[in-house]
Design an enzyme around this catalytic site. Structure first.
Site, short mmCIF file in Angstrom:
data_model
loop_
_atom_site.label_atom_id
_atom_site.label_comp_id
_atom_site.label_asym_id
_atom_site.label_seq_id
_atom_site.Cartn_x
_atom_site.Cartn_y
_atom_site.Cartn_z
N GLU A 214 38.71 62.86 19.03
CA GLU A 214 39.82 63.08 18.11
C GLU A 214 39.75 62.05 16.99
O GLU A 214 39.04 61.04 17.10
CB GLU A 214 41.17 62.90 18.82
CG GLU A 214 41.45 63.88 19.93
CD GLU A 214 42.80 63.60 20.60
OE1 GLU A 214 43.31 62.48 20.43
OE2 GLU A 214 43.31 64.49 21.29
N HIS A 252 48.43 63.16 19.98
CA HIS A 252 48.22 62.00 20.83
C HIS A 252 48.58 60.70 20.12
O HIS A 252 48.40 60.55 18.92
CB HIS A 252 46.75 61.93 21.27
CG HIS A 252 46.45 62.84 22.40
ND1 HIS A 252 45.16 63.18 22.76
CD2 HIS A 252 47.26 63.50 23.27
CE1 HIS A 252 45.19 64.00 23.80
NE2 HIS A 252 46.46 64.20 24.12
#
Length: 293
Positions: A214, A252
């Site tokens: 990510e 996140h």
């Protein structure tokens, strides 16, 4: 062969009587060798009771001593989670898997510092992770078992949902998995990509690895440099958040662009320069794997 756990691993569930703990422990019990693997639960207020024939103990230490468990999975609420992790570490379990999300960064910093000062040998997976699975043998965590298939492809990811999407795609294309591991998306966590890649690199029954990353942080870059120097098997890499604007956190807690090197494109460029096969479209991962193998 598998990494970190086997079908004979004995597991404790911390938070077994909570809604999440009950639900996912039940699913794990009914997957693979789960009924033999999950041997104890922990709740200080329900010592002596049972959940689905699993005995509940007041402490992790007592649960370990009575059952021989070596692994714990944690579903404790965020405010108590680091205390639960530390209890498992003090009990000298081999592996602690923390599913809990929303743990304050400060709490994790304190915990990691305590682990370092005490030279802890316990491995920590997570927090804010889906756990791990050895397809058709054992799963510990919240991964959906039905999409997994036994095979020879290793999967390591920061994202739970992307792990499920990629695994489902691999299975549909006939690629089974040796193990799938979610390391979690928080900025402060336990096992990193490199730790898992080392295990896959040494696993004779893993032929290739899928690494799902990510935006935010530098872990994928560190992993890419390690892969360039050490990895003997092909690695396919994907980074989520290619269109994310700087300063935007995407889901996140760790997925926040703070510099020039933690954007998706920067990571992909570095990964490619290190010999990783990259794609910007996660739906192409399985087809790319087919070409490589």
């Amino acid at each position: 062969m598998s990494i970190l756990i086997t079908k004979n691993t004995k597991v404790i569930t911390q938070g077994i009587t909570g809604k999440t703990g009950r639900f996912h422990t039940n699913l794990c019990l009914n997957y693979g060798n789960g009924k033999k693997a999950f041997v104890a639960g922990v709740n200080p207020k329900k010592n002596g009771q049972k959940f689905e024939e699993i005995p509940i103990f007041d402490t992790v230490k007592n649960a370990k001593n009575e059952t021989g468990a070596t692994v714990s999975v944690i579903y404790v609420p965020a405010i108590f989670a680091t205390s639960a992790i530390w209890e498992a570490i003090e009990s000298e379990l081999e592996l602690v898997i923390c599913i809990t999300e929303g743990i304050p960064v400060r709490d994790m910093l304190i915990l990691k510092n305590k682990m370092k000062k005490n030279n802890s040998k316990t491995l920590l997976l997570g927090p804010n992770c889906p756990g791990l699975i050895v397809p058709e043998e054992i799963k510990i965590g919240i991964m959906p078992g039905n999409i997994h298939k036994k095979g020879r492809i290793g999967v390591v990811s920061r994202s739970g949902t992307l792990t499920y999407e990629v695994v489902c795609q691999l299975t549909e294309l006939g690629f089974g998995q040796s193990s799938a591991v979610g390391i979690g998306g928080d900025p402060i966590n336990g096992l990193k990509y490199i730790d898992i890649l080392k295990l896959f690199n040494e696993d004779q029954n893993t032929d290739a690895v899928i690494m799902i990353g990510e935006i935010g942080g530098l872990d994928e870059i560190y992993a890419a440099n390690w892969i360039k120097k050490n990895m003997k098997k092909p690695v396919i890499g994907f980074i989520a958040g290619i269109t994310a604007p700087p300063g935007k956190r995407m889901g996140h807690a760790g997925a926040l662009i703070t510099g020039d090197f933690d954007t998706a494109q920067s990571k992909l460029d570095i990964m490619e320069s290190c010999g990783i096969f990259i794609t910007k479209n996660h739906s192409e991962i399985g087809y790319l794997l087919k070409k490589i193998l």
